[in-house]
Motif scaffolding. Sequence first.
Motif, mmCIF file in Angstrom:
data_model
loop_
_atom_site.group_PDB
_atom_site.id
_atom_site.type_symbol
_atom_site.label_atom_id
_atom_site.label_comp_id
_atom_site.label_asym_id
_atom_site.label_seq_id
_atom_site.Cartn_x
_atom_site.Cartn_y
_atom_site.Cartn_z
ATOM 1 N N ARG A 24 0.932 -1.150 0.019
ATOM 2 C CA ARG A 24 0.020 -0.380 -0.157
ATOM 3 C C ARG A 24 1.038 1.607 0.053
ATOM 4 N NH1 ARG A 24 -3.228 2.755 5.103
ATOM 5 N NH2 ARG A 24 -3.577 4.702 3.092
ATOM 6 N N GLU A 25 2.374 0.966 0.961
ATOM 7 C CA GLU A 25 3.132 2.510 1.015
ATOM 8 C C GLU A 25 3.600 2.506 -0.249
ATOM 9 O OE1 GLU A 25 5.539 1.419 4.229
ATOM 10 O OE2 GLU A 25 3.877 0.822 5.185
ATOM 11 N N VAL A 26 3.858 1.781 -1.143
ATOM 12 C CA VAL A 26 4.621 2.079 -2.465
ATOM 13 C C VAL A 26 3.501 2.424 -3.313
ATOM 14 C CG1 VAL A 26 5.524 0.597 -4.147
ATOM 15 C CG2 VAL A 26 6.237 0.060 -2.265
ATOM 16 N N THR A 27 2.657 2.015 -3.702
ATOM 17 C CA THR A 27 1.651 2.144 -4.223
ATOM 18 C C THR A 27 0.981 4.082 -3.770
ATOM 19 O OG1 THR A 27 0.398 -0.029 -4.335
ATOM 20 C CG2 THR A 27 -1.140 1.897 -4.651
ATOM 21 N N ASP A 28 0.759 4.282 -2.204
ATOM 22 C CA ASP A 28 0.548 5.376 -2.826
ATOM 23 C C ASP A 28 1.667 6.110 -2.906
ATOM 24 O OD1 ASP A 28 -2.073 4.493 -1.169
ATOM 25 O OD2 ASP A 28 -1.771 4.559 0.709
ATOM 26 N N VAL A 29 2.874 5.695 -2.571
ATOM 27 C CA VAL A 29 3.606 7.190 -2.937
ATOM 28 C C VAL A 29 4.702 7.142 -4.290
ATOM 29 C CG1 VAL A 29 6.343 7.342 -1.954
ATOM 30 C CG2 VAL A 29 5.252 6.193 -0.077
ATOM 31 N N PHE A 30 4.053 6.255 -5.068
ATOM 32 C CA PHE A 30 4.731 6.501 -6.224
ATOM 33 C C PHE A 30 3.489 7.156 -6.827
ATOM 34 C CE2 PHE A 30 8.293 3.553 -5.863
ATOM 35 C CZ PHE A 30 9.012 4.110 -6.519
ATOM 36 N N SER A 31 2.413 6.892 -6.068
ATOM 37 C CA SER A 31 1.072 7.149 -6.673
ATOM 38 C C SER A 31 0.998 9.173 -6.506
ATOM 39 C CB SER A 31 -0.506 6.644 -6.657
ATOM 40 O OG SER A 31 -1.606 7.782 -7.009
ATOM 41 N N ALA A 32 1.485 9.390 -5.664
ATOM 42 C CA ALA A 32 2.098 10.405 -5.429
ATOM 43 C C ALA A 32 2.688 11.494 -6.388
ATOM 44 C CB ALA A 32 2.337 10.460 -3.452
ATOM 45 N N LEU A 33 3.459 10.491 -6.467
ATOM 46 C CA LEU A 33 5.094 11.007 -7.272
ATOM 47 C C LEU A 33 4.481 11.042 -9.190
ATOM 48 C CD1 LEU A 33 7.756 8.874 -5.203
ATOM 49 C CD2 LEU A 33 7.147 11.586 -4.974
ATOM 50 N N LEU A 93 0.096 14.828 -1.890
ATOM 51 C CA LEU A 93 1.388 14.434 -1.115
ATOM 52 C C LEU A 93 1.006 14.278 0.562
ATOM 53 C CD1 LEU A 93 3.924 16.924 -2.226
ATOM 54 C CD2 LEU A 93 4.120 14.378 -2.748
ATOM 55 N N SER A 94 0.150 14.619 1.091
ATOM 56 C CA SER A 94 -0.068 14.135 2.095
ATOM 57 C C SER A 94 -0.619 12.754 2.969
ATOM 58 C CB SER A 94 -1.271 15.257 2.976
ATOM 59 O OG SER A 94 -1.511 15.066 4.415
ATOM 60 N N ALA A 95 -1.715 12.331 1.943
ATOM 61 C CA ALA A 95 -2.409 11.548 2.225
ATOM 62 C C ALA A 95 -1.038 10.282 2.686
ATOM 63 C CB ALA A 95 -2.903 11.037 0.817
ATOM 64 N N ALA A 96 -0.294 9.539 1.206
ATOM 65 C CA ALA A 96 0.975 9.232 1.790
ATOM 66 C C ALA A 96 2.286 9.698 2.101
ATOM 67 C CB ALA A 96 1.646 9.343 -0.264
ATOM 68 N N GLY A 97 2.000 10.296 3.465
ATOM 69 C CA GLY A 97 2.495 10.535 4.275
ATOM 70 C C GLY A 97 4.640 11.191 3.600
ATOM 71 N N LEU A 98 3.563 11.747 2.994
ATOM 72 C CA LEU A 98 5.288 12.334 2.108
ATOM 73 C C LEU A 98 5.266 14.194 3.426
ATOM 74 C CD1 LEU A 98 5.427 11.585 -1.169
ATOM 75 C CD2 LEU A 98 7.057 10.416 0.837
ATOM 76 N N ILE A 99 3.998 14.503 2.962
ATOM 77 C CA ILE A 99 4.673 15.869 3.869
ATOM 78 C C ILE A 99 3.333 16.526 5.214
ATOM 79 C CG2 ILE A 99 5.470 17.332 2.236
ATOM 80 C CD1 ILE A 99 2.455 18.453 1.416
ATOM 81 N N ALA A 100 2.863 17.048 5.626
ATOM 82 C CA ALA A 100 2.409 17.399 7.269
ATOM 83 C C ALA A 100 1.694 19.234 6.697
ATOM 84 C CB ALA A 100 2.775 17.655 7.894
ATOM 85 N N VAL A 101 0.782 19.972 6.163
ATOM 86 C CA VAL A 101 0.442 21.093 6.161
ATOM 87 C C VAL A 101 -0.441 21.470 7.366
ATOM 88 C CG1 VAL A 101 -0.466 22.457 3.894
ATOM 89 C CG2 VAL A 101 -0.231 19.918 3.585
ATOM 90 N N ASP A 102 0.521 23.393 7.514
ATOM 91 C CA ASP A 102 -0.292 23.344 8.030
ATOM 92 C C ASP A 102 -1.266 24.871 7.979
ATOM 93 O OD1 ASP A 102 -0.627 25.559 10.153
ATOM 94 O OD2 ASP A 102 1.006 25.274 12.378
ATOM 95 N N ASP A 103 -2.628 24.374 8.004
ATOM 96 C CA ASP A 103 -3.335 25.204 6.702
ATOM 97 C C ASP A 103 -3.313 26.623 7.757
ATOM 98 O OD1 ASP A 103 -3.883 24.023 4.832
ATOM 99 O OD2 ASP A 103 -5.763 23.243 5.993
ATOM 100 N N ALA A 104 -3.524 27.200 9.191
ATOM 101 C CA ALA A 104 -3.411 28.248 9.808
ATOM 102 C C ALA A 104 -2.232 29.446 9.222
ATOM 103 C CB ALA A 104 -3.841 27.989 11.291
ATOM 104 N N GLU A 105 -1.209 28.474 9.250
ATOM 105 C CA GLU A 105 0.358 29.362 9.486
ATOM 106 C C GLU A 105 0.350 29.050 7.935
ATOM 107 O OE1 GLU A 105 2.187 30.701 11.142
ATOM 108 O OE2 GLU A 105 0.878 30.530 13.009
ATOM 109 N N GLU A 106 -0.069 28.546 6.775
ATOM 110 C CA GLU A 106 0.210 28.489 5.804
ATOM 111 C C GLU A 106 1.670 28.005 5.495
ATOM 112 O OE1 GLU A 106 -0.632 31.633 3.047
ATOM 113 O OE2 GLU A 106 -2.515 30.545 2.533
#
Length: 131
Positions: A24-33, A93-106
């Motif tokens: 699942r991780e491989v699929t998610d990450v390569f889909s994000a890429l 990218l967030s769903a694949a676990g590669l980044i985190a986004v802080d919406d309040a701080e942008e």
Amino acid sequence: MSDPKNTHAVDAIAAVNKGHSVEREVTDVFSALDSPRRVRLLSVLWEADGQLSLPTAVERTVARERAGERTNGSDRSNERVRVSFRHVHLQKLSAAGLIAVDDAEERIRLTVESEHLRAVLDSAARLTQSV
């Protein structure tokens, strides 16, 4: 015989999302890429020590696209890139676990170790070249 570089990439992907199957991780990450823009964003973040404001990430990504990397010229305005980040790329990218986004701080930050991200990006580049 498996390629040791690809094995390293699979190990790196396994380090990205603990608690899920490697398949699942491989699929998610390569889909994000799968998007050159997302790969550019990850590279921009990696070069910035893993964290940037959304406006800075947009500016640097657009600058790369203008520097000659392949993209649709009509998508290069900062506003269009910002909208595509907000509505598509950051979520993927967030769903694949590669980044985190802080919406309040942008702010956007990498959630993977640098060596793991580099291995994943290198593996994705090799796969793209072999197709």
